[in-house]
Design a protein around this motif. Structure first.
Motif, PDB file in Angstrom:
ATOM      1  N   TRP A  24       0.721  -1.120  -0.013  1.00 16.85           N
ATOM      2  CA  TRP A  24      -0.005  -0.034   0.075  1.00 16.85           C
ATOM      3  C   TRP A  24       0.888   1.226   0.019  1.00 16.85           C
ATOM      4  O   TRP A  24       0.407   2.234  -0.334  1.00 16.85           O
ATOM      5  CB  TRP A  24      -0.952   0.046   1.176  1.00 16.85           C
ATOM      6  CG  TRP A  24      -1.972  -0.940   1.299  1.00 16.85           C
ATOM      7  CD1 TRP A  24      -2.145  -2.049   0.392  1.00 16.85           C
ATOM      8  CD2 TRP A  24      -2.849  -1.227   2.203  1.00 16.85           C
ATOM      9  NE1 TRP A  24      -3.167  -2.851   0.758  1.00 16.85           N
ATOM     10  CE2 TRP A  24      -3.545  -2.438   2.024  1.00 16.85           C
ATOM     11  CE3 TRP A  24      -3.070  -0.374   3.330  1.00 16.85           C
ATOM     12  CZ2 TRP A  24      -4.616  -2.937   2.585  1.00 16.85           C
ATOM     13  CZ3 TRP A  24      -4.376  -1.180   4.349  1.00 16.85           C
ATOM     14  CH2 TRP A  24      -5.166  -2.204   3.849  1.00 16.85           C
ATOM     15  N   VAL A  25       2.216   1.314   0.351  1.00 18.42           N
ATOM     16  CA  VAL A  25       3.023   2.364   0.726  1.00 18.42           C
ATOM     17  C   VAL A  25       3.361   2.652  -0.806  1.00 18.42           C
ATOM     18  O   VAL A  25       3.642   4.042  -1.276  1.00 18.42           O
ATOM     19  CB  VAL A  25       4.165   2.050   1.280  1.00 18.42           C
ATOM     20  CG1 VAL A  25       5.252   2.994   1.153  1.00 18.42           C
ATOM     21  CG2 VAL A  25       4.000   1.504   2.792  1.00 18.42           C
ATOM     22  N   ILE A  26       3.404   1.921  -1.655  1.00 17.51           N
ATOM     23  CA  ILE A  26       3.497   2.271  -3.282  1.00 17.51           C
ATOM     24  C   ILE A  26       2.193   2.575  -3.776  1.00 17.51           C
ATOM     25  O   ILE A  26       2.304   3.298  -4.606  1.00 17.51           O
ATOM     26  CB  ILE A  26       4.347   0.889  -4.008  1.00 17.51           C
ATOM     27  CG1 ILE A  26       5.442   0.355  -3.134  1.00 17.51           C
ATOM     28  CG2 ILE A  26       4.464   1.104  -5.322  1.00 17.51           C
ATOM     29  CD1 ILE A  26       6.179  -0.839  -3.726  1.00 17.51           C
ATOM     30  N   THR A  27       1.314   1.660  -3.677  1.00 20.29           N
ATOM     31  CA  THR A  27       0.166   1.959  -4.526  1.00 20.29           C
ATOM     32  C   THR A  27      -0.715   3.335  -4.028  1.00 20.29           C
ATOM     33  O   THR A  27      -1.110   4.170  -4.965  1.00 20.29           O
ATOM     34  CB  THR A  27      -0.943   0.880  -4.339  1.00 20.29           C
ATOM     35  OG1 THR A  27      -1.355   0.670  -3.051  1.00 20.29           O
ATOM     36  CG2 THR A  27      -0.360  -0.409  -5.017  1.00 20.29           C
ATOM     37  N   SER A  28      -0.547   3.912  -2.787  1.00 19.44           N
ATOM     38  CA  SER A  28      -1.180   5.078  -2.415  1.00 19.44           C
ATOM     39  C   SER A  28      -0.349   6.163  -2.954  1.00 19.44           C
ATOM     40  O   SER A  28      -1.168   7.157  -3.358  1.00 19.44           O
ATOM     41  CB  SER A  28      -1.245   4.990  -0.952  1.00 19.44           C
ATOM     42  OG  SER A  28       0.410   4.747  -0.294  1.00 19.44           O
ATOM     43  N   PHE A  29       0.808   6.382  -2.981  1.00 21.06           N
ATOM     44  CA  PHE A  29       1.661   7.263  -3.764  1.00 21.06           C
ATOM     45  C   PHE A  29       1.420   7.189  -5.296  1.00 21.06           C
ATOM     46  O   PHE A  29       0.731   8.504  -5.720  1.00 21.06           O
ATOM     47  CB  PHE A  29       3.203   6.837  -3.769  1.00 21.06           C
ATOM     48  CG  PHE A  29       3.908   7.925  -4.341  1.00 21.06           C
ATOM     49  CD1 PHE A  29       4.308   8.958  -3.580  1.00 21.06           C
ATOM     50  CD2 PHE A  29       4.357   7.748  -5.721  1.00 21.06           C
ATOM     51  CE1 PHE A  29       5.233  10.179  -4.409  1.00 21.06           C
ATOM     52  CE2 PHE A  29       5.130   8.665  -6.314  1.00 21.06           C
ATOM     53  CZ  PHE A  29       5.617   9.870  -5.612  1.00 21.06           C
ATOM     54  N   ALA A  30       0.968   6.149  -6.025  1.00 21.82           N
ATOM     55  CA  ALA A  30       0.939   5.999  -7.418  1.00 21.82           C
ATOM     56  C   ALA A  30      -0.586   6.650  -7.536  1.00 21.82           C
ATOM     57  O   ALA A  30      -0.893   7.240  -8.540  1.00 21.82           O
ATOM     58  CB  ALA A  30       0.896   4.546  -8.017  1.00 21.82           C
ATOM     59  N   VAL A  31      -1.770   6.233  -6.875  1.00 20.77           N
ATOM     60  CA  VAL A  31      -3.055   6.555  -7.159  1.00 20.77           C
ATOM     61  C   VAL A  31      -3.049   8.145  -6.832  1.00 20.77           C
ATOM     62  O   VAL A  31      -3.836   8.948  -7.699  1.00 20.77           O
ATOM     63  CB  VAL A  31      -3.895   5.909  -6.346  1.00 20.77           C
ATOM     64  CG1 VAL A  31      -5.542   6.306  -6.447  1.00 20.77           C
ATOM     65  CG2 VAL A  31      -3.700   4.230  -6.901  1.00 20.77           C
ATOM     66  N   SER A  32      -2.581   8.537  -5.784  1.00 21.32           N
ATOM     67  CA  SER A  32      -2.814   9.990  -5.388  1.00 21.32           C
ATOM     68  C   SER A  32      -1.837  10.915  -6.196  1.00 21.32           C
ATOM     69  O   SER A  32      -2.584  12.041  -6.630  1.00 21.32           O
ATOM     70  CB  SER A  32      -2.545  10.346  -3.953  1.00 21.32           C
ATOM     71  OG  SER A  32      -1.177   9.939  -4.003  1.00 21.32           O
ATOM     72  N   ASN A  33      -1.016  10.562  -6.743  1.00 17.28           N
ATOM     73  CA  ASN A  33      -0.077  11.165  -7.919  1.00 17.28           C
ATOM     74  C   ASN A  33      -1.066  11.159  -9.217  1.00 17.28           C
ATOM     75  O   ASN A  33      -0.999  12.236  -9.990  1.00 17.28           O
ATOM     76  CB  ASN A  33       1.165  10.435  -8.194  1.00 17.28           C
ATOM     77  CG  ASN A  33       2.130  11.190  -9.126  1.00 17.28           C
ATOM     78  OD1 ASN A  33       2.394  10.719 -10.201  1.00 17.28           O
ATOM     79  ND2 ASN A  33       2.463  12.206  -8.715  1.00 17.28           N
ATOM     80  N   ALA A  34      -1.698   9.879  -9.589  1.00 20.93           N
ATOM     81  CA  ALA A  34      -2.403   9.992 -10.957  1.00 20.93           C
ATOM     82  C   ALA A  34      -3.417  10.970 -10.668  1.00 20.93           C
ATOM     83  O   ALA A  34      -3.893  11.664 -11.681  1.00 20.93           O
ATOM     84  CB  ALA A  34      -2.854   8.533 -11.177  1.00 20.93           C
ATOM     85  N   VAL A  35      -4.152  11.077  -9.493  1.00 23.53           N
ATOM     86  CA  VAL A  35      -5.253  12.088  -9.459  1.00 23.53           C
ATOM     87  C   VAL A  35      -4.889  13.512  -9.591  1.00 23.53           C
ATOM     88  O   VAL A  35      -5.515  14.229 -10.077  1.00 23.53           O
ATOM     89  CB  VAL A  35      -6.122  11.768  -8.074  1.00 23.53           C
ATOM     90  CG1 VAL A  35      -7.096  12.934  -7.849  1.00 23.53           C
ATOM     91  CG2 VAL A  35      -6.662  10.429  -8.100  1.00 23.53           C
ATOM     92  N   SER A  36      -3.565  13.846  -8.939  1.00 22.10           N
ATOM     93  CA  SER A  36      -3.149  15.068  -9.067  1.00 22.10           C
ATOM     94  C   SER A  36      -2.684  15.642 -10.404  1.00 22.10           C
ATOM     95  O   SER A  36      -2.624  17.082 -10.662  1.00 22.10           O
ATOM     96  CB  SER A  36      -2.281  15.601  -7.885  1.00 22.10           C
ATOM     97  OG  SER A  36      -1.124  14.728  -8.251  1.00 22.10           O
ATOM     98  N   VAL A  37      -2.502  14.602 -11.176  1.00 20.37           N
ATOM     99  CA  VAL A  37      -1.710  15.125 -12.484  1.00 20.37           C
ATOM    100  C   VAL A  37      -2.671  15.997 -13.541  1.00 20.37           C
ATOM    101  O   VAL A  37      -2.202  17.083 -13.885  1.00 20.37           O
ATOM    102  CB  VAL A  37      -1.252  14.074 -13.403  1.00 20.37           C
ATOM    103  CG1 VAL A  37      -0.892  14.316 -14.984  1.00 20.37           C
ATOM    104  CG2 VAL A  37       0.167  13.401 -12.545  1.00 20.37           C
ATOM    105  N   PRO A  38      -3.993  15.432 -13.350  1.00 19.23           N
ATOM    106  CA  PRO A  38      -4.896  16.516 -14.441  1.00 19.23           C
ATOM    107  C   PRO A  38      -5.007  17.672 -13.850  1.00 19.23           C
ATOM    108  O   PRO A  38      -5.511  18.578 -14.633  1.00 19.23           O
ATOM    109  CB  PRO A  38      -6.150  15.560 -14.348  1.00 19.23           C
ATOM    110  CG  PRO A  38      -5.669  13.945 -13.975  1.00 19.23           C
ATOM    111  CD  PRO A  38      -4.754  14.307 -13.020  1.00 19.23           C
ATOM    112  N   LEU A  39      -4.843  18.061 -12.723  1.00 21.04           N
ATOM    113  CA  LEU A  39      -5.071  19.418 -12.000  1.00 21.04           C
ATOM    114  C   LEU A  39      -3.885  20.313 -12.371  1.00 21.04           C
ATOM    115  O   LEU A  39      -3.882  21.558 -12.024  1.00 21.04           O
ATOM    116  CB  LEU A  39      -5.148  19.285 -10.571  1.00 21.04           C
ATOM    117  CG  LEU A  39      -6.572  18.615 -10.064  1.00 21.04           C
ATOM    118  CD1 LEU A  39      -6.558  18.538  -8.572  1.00 21.04           C
ATOM    119  CD2 LEU A  39      -7.693  19.297 -10.547  1.00 21.04           C
ATOM    120  N   THR A  40      -2.803  19.730 -12.842  1.00 19.23           N
ATOM    121  CA  THR A  40      -1.709  20.769 -13.317  1.00 19.23           C
ATOM    122  C   THR A  40      -1.944  22.058 -13.893  1.00 19.23           C
ATOM    123  O   THR A  40      -1.577  23.049 -13.542  1.00 19.23           O
ATOM    124  CB  THR A  40      -0.436  19.931 -13.647  1.00 19.23           C
ATOM    125  OG1 THR A  40      -0.153  18.620 -12.943  1.00 19.23           O
ATOM    126  CG2 THR A  40       0.721  20.789 -14.076  1.00 19.23           C
TER     127      THR A  40
END
Length: 517
Positions: free
Chosen positions: A58-74
């Motif tokens: 979860w330490v890996i997947t939690s980073f990946a998913v929250s990162n994915a969600v924030s990219v479209p907001l750039t």
């Protein structure tokens, strides 16, 4: 992705150009490093915090998913805040989140800090690229992107090595603490050079409903995948509820984004054959690739008996050929069909995973490293050509949206691929263990012979049973891992057909170096 309305600033020169390039690259290095440094440290983290290695992923997947969600907001955040201020804020918040990760007293706090870390990391990659391109004259943009791309390839090599060495010689929190001096230095140098090169700001509305639906369905989907193996999947009311919420929010999200005047994600891009085919191919392949990056070091440490440092050394060579061949692929891409490179990449990936599907518990380091080294060639021909296909034929005003959406889907699939792979590994291990145990017992000649040999050495009967059970567990875990590698190999071959459904134009957009992340 350069934001709309960015000012035309003169290129940097001399000392400022060198320092600016180094500071931006340091921030990118820190960001990409954190997507791989934890992979070999999962056993140490899970052991220290009292959870299973599967829960530790979860330490890996939690980073990946929250990162994915924030990219479209750039894009929206850049127009509201300005690209320099947003970049500096992203780096500083990343440093704070990294410190919180190192201080985490429990797996829940660590996952929450990783969610924050991934979320604030989203704008860092595209903005570093935009600022770097604006620092060089147009005729040297290729050199700027090549240097930027090298950074994103070196970091995954250093991640497993550094993470393993720190876990073995210090304590796992230091894999996060090392970001503090790097991030502070990068932020200070970047601000001192780029503060006067800020982009204009525009007060544009945000698609709040679309963003809310996006966060809910992605989060529910990831929670379902992470907790499914613990709660026995759809025999659990909680898993059913998460699946229903994720499915309904996804349907409403698609409907809303296709009709809203200012969608947070431009889903109309999927109407293009090149975009849809390329995004599906790169995302599925990235999910398979990233899943193997998690399973392989876990298997080496929990089953084969490798230390974190040794596992890191096995994983590290994956970027060697990628660094060497990437500039060559970049030059040839203008003359050759990118589908040829993608086909070669998927073929090499398939060969690598077929080689891994023959691993045994007594595998030697040389056998482990050969496919890892070869995989670097596939990486060089994977990211850049597929990104070129995705952006091929897109009008200039659609480029930022296309790059952002393709990165969003790819990063999200990396997290989902990790969850699915770890679930399959655990389930197949239990299945193989049960099947092997069924064929062991008093009526099995090899089992009886081994019991006689062990007891003849003075071992008590219960101790002999424990030794044999451990051997069965090791074999079952290995068989499960090789099952995953075998399935992945065939899926890579299947993706070749998807690539040839696209029709990239020779006058299409150049490959986005951001695809290397």
């Amino acid at each position: 992705m350069s934001p709309p309305g960015a000012p035309s600033t003169p290129p940097l020169q001399g000392r400022q150009l060198i320092l600016g390039t180094i500071s931006l690259s340091l921030a990118v290095f820190m960001n990409v490093l954190d997507s791989s440094i934890a992979n070999v440290s999962i056993p140490a983290i899970s052991g220290d915090l009292g959870v299973s290695p599967q829960q530790g992923t979860w330490v890996i997947t939690s980073f990946a998913v929250s990162n994915a969600v924030s990219v479209p907001l750039t894009g929206w955040l850049t127009m509201r805040i300005g690209q320099v201020r947003l970049f500096i804020a992203s780096v500083i918040l990343f440093v704070i989140a990294s410190f919180l990760c190192g201080m985490a007293p429990s797996i829940g706090v660590l996952i929450a800090a990783r969610v924050l870390q991934g979320a604030v990391a989203g704008p860092m990659i595209p903005l570093s690229q935009a600022l770097l391109l604006a620092s060089y004259p147009p005729q040297k943009s290729g050199m700027a992107l090549a240097f930027w791309g090298m950074t994103t390839l070196v970091a995954p090599i250093m991640g497993p090595l550094l993470g393993g060495w720190i876990s073995d010689n210090y304590t796992w929190p230091w894999i996060f603490y090392i970001n503090v001096p790097i991030g502070l230095l990068a932020a200070w140098v970047t601000w001192s050079i780029y503060a006067k090169r800020e982009s204009p700001t525009v007060n544009r509305p945000i698609d709040k409903i679309g963003l809310g639906l996006l966060v809910v369905w992605v989060s529910c989907l990831q929670l379902m995948l992470d907790k499914g193996k613990e709660l026995d999947w759809f025999n659990s009311g909680e898993i059913i509820a998460l699946a229903l919420v994720a499915g309904m929010c996804f349907i409403f999200f698609v409907a809303w984004e296709l009709t809203d005047a200012h969608p947070v994600v431009d889903l109309s891009l999927f109407r293009g054959r090149n975009f849809s085919g390329g995004v599906v191919a790169i995302s599925v392949a990235y999910g398979l690739f990233f899943g193997s990056l998690v399973i392989l070091p876990l298997w080496l440490q929990t089953t084969v008996g490798y230390t974190a440092t040794e596992a890191g050394k096995v994983m590290a060579p994956v970027g060697l050929l990628a660094i060497i061949l990437s500039p060559v692929v970049g030059r040839l891409l203008a003359k050759m069909d990118p589908r040829l490179f993608s086909t070669a990449a998927f073929t090499i990936f398939a060969a690598v995973f077929f080689m891994r599907s023959h691993f045994a518990p007594d595998v030697d380091t040389r056998t482990l490293m050969i496919p890892t080294i070869i995989q670097g060639a596939a990486m060089a021909m994977f990211f850049i050509p597929l990104t070129s296909i995705i952006l091929s034929g897109q009008p200039p005003q659609k480029m930022p949206a296309a790059a952002g959406l393709s990165n969003f889907v790819r990063i999200m699939c990396g997290g989902i691929g990790t969850s699915i792979t770890s679930t399959i590994w655990e389930n197949r291990t239990a299945l193989h263990h049960a099947q092997l145990a069924e064929n062991s017992g008093p009526y099995s000649q090899p089992f009886a012979q081994m019991m006689r040999d062990l007891t003849a050495q003075g071992m008590p009967e219960q101790g002999a049973y424990a030794v044999i059970d451990r051997m069965i567990t090791v074999q079952a875990s290995t068989m499960s891992a090789t099952d995953i590698f075998w399935i992945s190999a065939w899926l890579f071959l299947a993706l070749i057909g998807l690539v040839w459904l696209t029709k990239p134009s020779r006058t299409g957009a150049p490959a986005d170096a951001g695809g290397a992340h």
